[in-house]
Scaffold this active site. Structure first.
Site, PDB file in Angstrom:
ATOM      1  N   CYS A 149      25.365 -40.076 -21.379  1.00 13.08           N
ATOM      2  CA  CYS A 149      25.611 -41.095 -20.141  1.00 13.08           C
ATOM      3  C   CYS A 149      24.723 -42.000 -19.722  1.00 13.08           C
ATOM      4  O   CYS A 149      23.580 -41.301 -19.420  1.00 13.08           O
ATOM      5  CB  CYS A 149      26.515 -40.339 -19.149  1.00 13.08           C
ATOM      6  SG  CYS A 149      26.652 -41.110 -17.462  1.00 13.08           S
ATOM      7  N   GLY A 211      27.600 -41.243 -10.471  1.00 14.29           N
ATOM      8  CA  GLY A 211      27.245 -40.057  -9.509  1.00 14.29           C
ATOM      9  C   GLY A 211      28.306 -39.075  -9.875  1.00 14.29           C
ATOM     10  O   GLY A 211      29.194 -38.972 -10.528  1.00 14.29           O
ATOM     11  N   GLU A 212      28.002 -37.967  -9.208  1.00 14.83           N
ATOM     12  CA  GLU A 212      28.738 -36.563  -9.332  1.00 14.83           C
ATOM     13  C   GLU A 212      29.499 -36.456  -8.040  1.00 14.83           C
ATOM     14  O   GLU A 212      28.744 -36.144  -7.059  1.00 14.83           O
ATOM     15  CB  GLU A 212      27.815 -35.516  -9.906  1.00 14.83           C
ATOM     16  CG  GLU A 212      28.747 -34.006  -9.533  1.00 14.83           C
ATOM     17  CD  GLU A 212      30.111 -34.099 -10.096  1.00 14.83           C
ATOM     18  OE1 GLU A 212      30.219 -34.163 -11.284  1.00 14.83           O
ATOM     19  OE2 GLU A 212      30.784 -33.844  -9.338  1.00 14.83           O
ATOM     20  N   SER A 243      36.986 -37.289 -10.632  1.00 15.06           N
ATOM     21  CA  SER A 243      36.365 -36.569 -11.691  1.00 15.06           C
ATOM     22  C   SER A 243      35.229 -35.848 -11.525  1.00 15.06           C
ATOM     23  O   SER A 243      33.954 -36.342 -10.946  1.00 15.06           O
ATOM     24  CB  SER A 243      36.132 -37.732 -12.951  1.00 15.06           C
ATOM     25  OG  SER A 243      35.418 -37.331 -13.909  1.00 15.06           O
ATOM     26  N   SER A 265      35.463 -33.408 -16.729  1.00 16.39           N
ATOM     27  CA  SER A 265      34.542 -34.034 -17.939  1.00 16.39           C
ATOM     28  C   SER A 265      34.319 -32.685 -18.696  1.00 16.39           C
ATOM     29  O   SER A 265      33.316 -32.095 -18.633  1.00 16.39           O
ATOM     30  CB  SER A 265      33.341 -34.576 -17.269  1.00 16.39           C
ATOM     31  OG  SER A 265      33.640 -35.996 -16.732  1.00 16.39           O
ATOM     32  N   LEU A 266      35.230 -32.407 -19.789  1.00 20.64           N
ATOM     33  CA  LEU A 266      35.121 -31.116 -20.390  1.00 20.64           C
ATOM     34  C   LEU A 266      34.176 -31.633 -21.659  1.00 20.64           C
ATOM     35  O   LEU A 266      32.981 -30.988 -21.593  1.00 20.64           O
ATOM     36  CB  LEU A 266      36.241 -30.795 -21.077  1.00 20.64           C
ATOM     37  CG  LEU A 266      36.398 -29.317 -21.564  1.00 20.64           C
ATOM     38  CD1 LEU A 266      35.994 -28.092 -20.679  1.00 20.64           C
ATOM     39  CD2 LEU A 266      37.688 -28.990 -22.225  1.00 20.64           C
ATOM     40  N   HIS A 267      34.684 -32.227 -22.510  1.00 22.99           N
ATOM     41  CA  HIS A 267      33.580 -33.033 -23.565  1.00 22.99           C
ATOM     42  C   HIS A 267      33.212 -31.974 -24.609  1.00 22.99           C
ATOM     43  O   HIS A 267      32.583 -32.415 -25.824  1.00 22.99           O
ATOM     44  CB  HIS A 267      32.380 -33.592 -23.184  1.00 22.99           C
ATOM     45  CG  HIS A 267      32.665 -34.695 -22.190  1.00 22.99           C
ATOM     46  ND1 HIS A 267      33.603 -35.886 -22.177  1.00 22.99           N
ATOM     47  CD2 HIS A 267      32.212 -34.906 -20.943  1.00 22.99           C
ATOM     48  CE1 HIS A 267      33.488 -36.504 -21.222  1.00 22.99           C
ATOM     49  NE2 HIS A 267      32.645 -36.068 -20.228  1.00 22.99           N
ATOM     50  N   ASN A 344      31.173 -44.996 -25.279  1.00 19.19           N
ATOM     51  CA  ASN A 344      30.716 -46.144 -25.011  1.00 19.19           C
ATOM     52  C   ASN A 344      29.275 -46.118 -25.317  1.00 19.19           C
ATOM     53  O   ASN A 344      28.378 -45.541 -24.717  1.00 19.19           O
ATOM     54  CB  ASN A 344      31.184 -46.592 -23.827  1.00 19.19           C
ATOM     55  CG  ASN A 344      32.637 -47.146 -23.541  1.00 19.19           C
ATOM     56  OD1 ASN A 344      33.098 -47.646 -24.174  1.00 19.19           O
ATOM     57  ND2 ASN A 344      33.245 -46.180 -22.524  1.00 19.19           N
ATOM     58  N   CYS A 387      33.253 -46.791 -19.170  1.00 21.40           N
ATOM     59  CA  CYS A 387      32.715 -45.317 -18.896  1.00 21.40           C
ATOM     60  C   CYS A 387      31.250 -45.083 -19.198  1.00 21.40           C
ATOM     61  O   CYS A 387      31.041 -45.130 -20.397  1.00 21.40           O
ATOM     62  CB  CYS A 387      33.626 -44.213 -19.301  1.00 21.40           C
ATOM     63  SG  CYS A 387      35.437 -44.101 -18.896  1.00 21.40           S
TER      64      CYS A 387
HETATM   65  N1  SAH Z   1      30.297 -37.639 -12.721  1.00 16.51           N
HETATM   66  C1  SAH Z   1      31.510 -37.527 -12.734  1.00 16.51           C
HETATM   67  C2  SAH Z   1      32.382 -38.732 -12.758  1.00 16.51           C
HETATM   68  C3  SAH Z   1      31.629 -39.980 -13.462  1.00 16.51           C
HETATM   69  S1  SAH Z   1      31.746 -40.255 -15.162  1.00 16.51           S
HETATM   70  C4  SAH Z   1      31.897 -37.025 -14.317  1.00 16.51           C
HETATM   71  O1  SAH Z   1      31.093 -36.797 -15.196  1.00 16.51           O
HETATM   72  O2  SAH Z   1      33.002 -36.746 -14.230  1.00 16.51           O
HETATM   73  C5  SAH Z   1      33.279 -40.729 -15.468  1.00 16.51           C
HETATM   74  C6  SAH Z   1      33.708 -40.477 -16.977  1.00 16.51           C
HETATM   75  O3  SAH Z   1      32.813 -40.943 -17.916  1.00 16.51           O
HETATM   76  C7  SAH Z   1      33.267 -38.845 -17.550  1.00 16.51           C
HETATM   77  O4  SAH Z   1      34.134 -38.145 -17.859  1.00 16.51           O
HETATM   78  C8  SAH Z   1      32.055 -39.269 -18.244  1.00 16.51           C
HETATM   79  O5  SAH Z   1      31.753 -37.936 -18.921  1.00 16.51           O
HETATM   80  C9  SAH Z   1      32.336 -40.262 -19.184  1.00 16.51           C
HETATM   81  N2  SAH Z   1      31.489 -40.780 -19.803  1.00 16.51           N
HETATM   82  C10 SAH Z   1      29.963 -40.970 -19.429  1.00 16.51           C
HETATM   83  N3  SAH Z   1      29.422 -41.433 -20.269  1.00 16.51           N
HETATM   84  C11 SAH Z   1      30.125 -41.907 -21.187  1.00 16.51           C
HETATM   85  C12 SAH Z   1      30.061 -42.945 -22.331  1.00 16.51           C
HETATM   86  N4  SAH Z   1      28.833 -43.231 -22.759  1.00 16.51           N
HETATM   87  N5  SAH Z   1      31.214 -43.149 -23.165  1.00 16.51           N
HETATM   88  C13 SAH Z   1      32.498 -42.744 -22.776  1.00 16.51           C
HETATM   89  N6  SAH Z   1      32.381 -41.953 -21.543  1.00 16.51           N
HETATM   90  C14 SAH Z   1      31.508 -41.553 -20.748  1.00 16.51           C
HETATM   91 FE1  SF4 Z   2      26.459 -37.410 -13.867  1.00 16.41          FE
HETATM   92 FE2  SF4 Z   2      29.308 -37.946 -14.551  1.00 16.41          FE
HETATM   93 FE3  SF4 Z   2      27.239 -39.401 -16.037  1.00 16.41          FE
HETATM   94 FE4  SF4 Z   2      27.180 -36.522 -16.493  1.00 16.41          FE
HETATM   95  S1  SF4 Z   2      28.891 -37.788 -16.883  1.00 16.41           S
HETATM   96  S2  SF4 Z   2      25.348 -37.755 -16.024  1.00 16.41           S
HETATM   97  S3  SF4 Z   2      27.811 -36.019 -14.268  1.00 16.41           S
HETATM   98  S4  SF4 Z   2      27.511 -39.504 -14.021  1.00 16.41           S
END
Ligand code: SAH
Ligand code: SF4
Length: 413
Positions: A149, A211-212, A243, A265-267, A344, A387
């Site tokens: 991210c 942000g979270e 989220s 955000s399980l992933h 992304n 995202c």
């Molecule tokens: N912090 C919160 C909400 C913001 S992120 C969270 O993590 O849930 C929104 C979503 O985008 C999350 O599921 C995150 O994991 C996803 N995300 C972050 N970076 C990404 C990327 N490079 N490609 C696709 N999804 C991504």
């Molecule tokens: Fe923060 Fe969500 Fe990105 Fe993880 S995915 S760094 S919790 S904004």
């Protein structure tokens, strides 16, 4: 301005202290945006109105602010002409400053915004045939460091205030021209149910920007209450999704005190991989997280929890991972849907997106397990609005450089 400086990240998974409550602007006026009716009434009382007057005026002003979206006290036509200058002298109706507005070729729009004390953050609007979704930020940056991210690579963070959070939705309504129009009859409006989403551009909100949100719980809750209030922005909680990366201790409160849809955000489905790519997993592990999902107040087959799963080539995208995902969601009897997000890319990222064939196979395995697993179409990639691509340019300065600039500004002031 008190207590709103950027903070170094205190640690991988520590929450950031709340930035400010009610802080007057430099001219001494107080911004009303972000305040609930009771706080507005208290301010009016503090400024000299008697209790009954304060409550009545607060009720009228609240409606004009949040339901009608006016930005001038002069426009509040049911408030006495003599009263309006009294308000203007003491209060302001703020919006985040727009630094830049961008349009993607696919219709997605991204706004770079700035807080009154100069911190930049982003919001994104994603139009679809049957809905329009606003992706709202909860913090400037993020204290967590999910490895895929872009926002997670920002070193400096501050919580957004309720006004800065609800202000994003208000700004979007300004930009889309979507405030209810027409003559206002106060008595009538009081009983008005939430207004219909039919024909509107902005129909849904996702707390999925920077942000979270559960690390800024109180401010996010207070802002969303204004969004959901029938006399406020009047958007149904069913149209709002929050989220989280898995802040387990705040999840139950989220269901009880906010009541919006939950996305997680399980992933990854193994401890080893999730520890690596979503490091909050080291603090709140998979079992704990899935149990908190099973206990989420309000979740049901009609209101499923969304599990977000970013597709990272050769990392989390095998057939075994897909099967394990189905097994886990079934083990916890979760009313679940899975959202597969193609990764992304951003400059410096260490991952590649899984191939389209791999994503399709993964999706099919989950579908065959009886769980819906659509693949999300990336939107706004050309303007870095998709995202995980959000990250503001200002942050790219080093901490030392920001400190030097602050010192110079302080000397100049
Ligand atoms: N912090 C919160 C909400 C913001 S992120 C969270 O993590 O849930 C929104 C979503 O985008 C999350 O599921 C995150 O994991 C996803 N995300 C972050 N970076 C990404 C990327 N490079 N490609 C696709 N999804 C991504
Ligand atoms: Fe923060 Fe969500 Fe990105 Fe993880 S995915 S760094 S919790 S904004």
């Amino acid at each position: 301005m008190a207590d709103t400086t950027l903070m170094s990240i205190p640690g991988q998974v520590d929450p950031v202290p709340v930035a400010r409550d009610i802080t007057p602007r430099e001219d001494g006026r107080v911004d009303l945006i972000g305040l609930p009716k009771a706080d507005i009434a208290a301010l009016f009382k503090g400024a000299g109105l008697d209790k009954r007057q304060a409550r009545l005026r607060a009720k009228q002003v609240f409606h004009w602010l949040y339901h009608r979206g006016v930005t001038e006290f002069e426009a509040m036509s049911d408030i006495a002409k003599t009263m309006r200058p009294w308000l203007t002298e003491r209060f302001v109706i703020g919006r985040p400053d727009v630094v830049e507005a961008q349009h993607s070729t696919d219709g997605t729009r991204k706004w770079l915004l700035r807080t009154a004390d100069g911190h930049e953050f982003e919001m994104v609007f994603i139009p679809d045939a049957d809905r329009g979704t606003l992706c709202v930020s909860s913090q400037v940056g993020c204290t967590l460091n999910c490895t895929f991210c872009h926002t997670g690579t920002m070193r400096l963070v501050r919580n957004l205030t309720p006004g800065e959070i609800v202000g994003q939705v208000m700004l979007a309504r300004d930009a889309l021209g979507e405030w209810p129009k027409g003559k206002m009859d106060f008595a009538e409006v009081e009983d008005e149910a939430e207004y219909t989403a039919d024909g509107r551009l902005l129909t849904n909100i996702v707390m999925m920007g920077m942000g979270e949100p559960l690390y800024n719980f109180d401010n996010v809750r207070d802002a969303l209450r204004l969004v959901m209030d029938g006399d406020g922005l009047a958007l149904s909680k069913r149209r709002i999704t929050l989220s989280t990366s898995g802040v387990v201790p705040a999840m139950e409160r989220c269901g009880e005190e906010i009541g919006v849809n939950l996305a997680v955000s399980l992933h990854a489905v193994t401890k080893e991989i999730r520890d690596e790519i979503v490091p909050i997993n080291r603090k709140y592990g998979l079992e704990e997280l899935l149990q908190a999902c099973a206990d989420y107040p309000g979740a049901s087959n009609a209101r499923r929890i969304t599990f977000e799963y970013v597709m990272l080539k050769d990392k989390n995208d095998s057939d075994d991972h897909a099967r394990e995902l189905v097994r886990l969601l079934k083990q916890y009897k979760l009313p679940a849907k899975v959202n597969l997000i193609p990764f992304n890319p951003w400059p410096g990222a260490n991952y590649e997106c899984s191939t389209p064939e791999r994503i399709r196979t993964f999706s099919n395995i989950v579908f065959e397990g009886g769980i819906s697993a659509p693949v999300r179409t990336p939107r706004g990639r050309d303007i870095d609005a998709a995202c995980g691509q959000l990250k503001t340019a200002a942050e790219k300065k080093s901490r030392a450089q920001l400190d030097r600039e602050a010192a110079v500004a302080a000397q100049a002031g």
